[in-house]
Motif scaffolding. Structure first.
Motif, PDB file in Angstrom:
ATOM      1  N   VAL A  11      23.082  44.227   0.239  1.00  0.00           N
ATOM      2  CA  VAL A  11      23.991  43.354   0.988  1.00  0.00           C
ATOM      3  C   VAL A  11      25.402  43.940   0.997  1.00  0.00           C
ATOM      4  N   LEU A  12      25.847  44.460  -0.138  1.00  0.00           N
ATOM      5  CA  LEU A  12      27.182  45.053  -0.225  1.00  0.00           C
ATOM      6  C   LEU A  12      27.318  46.222   0.752  1.00  0.00           C
ATOM      7  N   LYS A  13      26.347  47.101   0.750  1.00  0.00           N
ATOM      8  CA  LYS A  13      26.387  48.255   1.654  1.00  0.00           C
ATOM      9  C   LYS A  13      26.382  47.803   3.118  1.00  0.00           C
ATOM     10  N   PHE A  23      17.662  41.037   7.462  1.00  0.00           N
ATOM     11  CA  PHE A  23      16.534  41.068   6.532  1.00  0.00           C
ATOM     12  C   PHE A  23      15.337  40.346   7.126  1.00  0.00           C
ATOM     13  N   GLU A  24      14.202  40.505   6.465  1.00  0.00           N
ATOM     14  CA  GLU A  24      12.960  39.905   6.943  1.00  0.00           C
ATOM     15  C   GLU A  24      12.716  38.550   6.284  1.00  0.00           C
ATOM     16  N   LYS A  25      11.862  37.767   6.902  1.00  0.00           N
ATOM     17  CA  LYS A  25      11.593  36.396   6.479  1.00  0.00           C
ATOM     18  C   LYS A  25      11.124  36.318   5.028  1.00  0.00           C
ATOM     19  N   LYS A  48      18.472  33.012  12.234  1.00  0.00           N
ATOM     20  CA  LYS A  48      17.571  33.961  12.876  1.00  0.00           C
ATOM     21  C   LYS A  48      18.405  34.923  13.707  1.00  0.00           C
ATOM     22  N   ALA A  49      18.065  36.195  13.612  1.00  0.00           N
ATOM     23  CA  ALA A  49      18.810  37.207  14.367  1.00  0.00           C
ATOM     24  C   ALA A  49      18.622  37.021  15.865  1.00  0.00           C
ATOM     25  N   ASP A  50      17.406  36.644  16.250  1.00  0.00           N
ATOM     26  CA  ASP A  50      17.078  36.450  17.661  1.00  0.00           C
ATOM     27  C   ASP A  50      15.921  35.454  17.724  1.00  0.00           C
ATOM     28  N   ILE A  56      12.894  37.901  11.593  1.00  0.00           N
ATOM     29  CA  ILE A  56      14.118  38.659  11.340  1.00  0.00           C
ATOM     30  C   ILE A  56      15.300  37.699  11.242  1.00  0.00           C
ATOM     31  N   TYR A  57      15.999  37.778  10.117  1.00  0.00           N
ATOM     32  CA  TYR A  57      17.150  36.923   9.847  1.00  0.00           C
ATOM     33  C   TYR A  57      18.395  37.770   9.645  1.00  0.00           C
ATOM     34  N   ILE A  58      19.542  37.099   9.733  1.00  0.00           N
ATOM     35  CA  ILE A  58      20.811  37.784   9.537  1.00  0.00           C
ATOM     36  C   ILE A  58      21.718  36.926   8.652  1.00  0.00           C
ATOM     37  N   LEU A  59      22.395  37.594   7.746  1.00  0.00           N
ATOM     38  CA  LEU A  59      23.405  36.974   6.898  1.00  0.00           C
ATOM     39  C   LEU A  59      24.735  37.487   7.423  1.00  0.00           C
ATOM     40  N   THR A  60      25.578  36.589   7.872  1.00  0.00           N
ATOM     41  CA  THR A  60      26.835  37.003   8.490  1.00  0.00           C
ATOM     42  C   THR A  60      27.965  36.068   8.069  1.00  0.00           C
ATOM     43  N   ALA A  61      29.181  36.497   8.303  1.00  0.00           N
ATOM     44  CA  ALA A  61      30.349  35.691   7.942  1.00  0.00           C
ATOM     45  C   ALA A  61      30.377  34.405   8.763  1.00  0.00           C
ATOM     46  N   SER A  62      30.705  33.322   8.113  1.00  0.00           N
ATOM     47  CA  SER A  62      30.826  32.040   8.799  1.00  0.00           C
ATOM     48  C   SER A  62      32.188  31.975   9.476  1.00  0.00           C
TER      49      SER A  62
END
Length: 125
Positions: A11-13, A23-25, A48-50, A56-62
């Motif tokens: 996650v850091l990278k 990342f995956e489910k 979900k990324a799409d 496929i999921y995404i962790l992103t800044a709120s």
């Protein structure tokens, strides 16, 4: 290497280079646990990324709340006389968008700082 340390490194990278983590489910429970333990709750969103891809999921800044705050800042520029009315009318949307992007960058820096702090904590154990 422990699973917590591995996910933290990944996650850091990802946040340093891409400002998000894809990342995956099957990794969802691990990522959720990471978010809680690294004190990122409220700073990030998992989605979900799409919609076409279930796994496929995404962790992103709120960025929740950024738009309203930026609208207020841009309107305040006008009320203080720091920007002429004609320029305000022409550039209002661009100024708001720039503000949101700037605030998102600051949020990502904050997230990276918290991840690094958590990584150091895990490395000592």
């Amino acid at each position: 290497m422990s699973e917590a340390l591995e996910i933290t490194e990944r996650v850091l990278k990802a946040f340093k280079y891409y400002r998000c983590f894809v990342f995956e489910k099957h990794e969802l429970p691990t990522v959720k646990e990471f978010v809680v333990k690294s004190e990122l709750a409220g700073l990030v969103v998992i989605k979900k990324a799409d919609p076409r891809y279930e796994d496929i999921y995404i962790l992103t800044a709120s960025i929740k709340g950024f738009e309203q705050e930026c609208i207020s800042k841009v309107d305040e520029l006008l009320s203080r006389g720091q920007i002429p009315l004609d320029q305000y009318k022409r550039m209002r949307n661009e100024l708001i968008e720039q503000c949101i992007i700037s605030m998102e960058h600051e949020r990502v820096k904050e997230i990276i700082g918290k991840i690094e702090k958590y990584y150091q904590k895990l490395s000592r154990i």
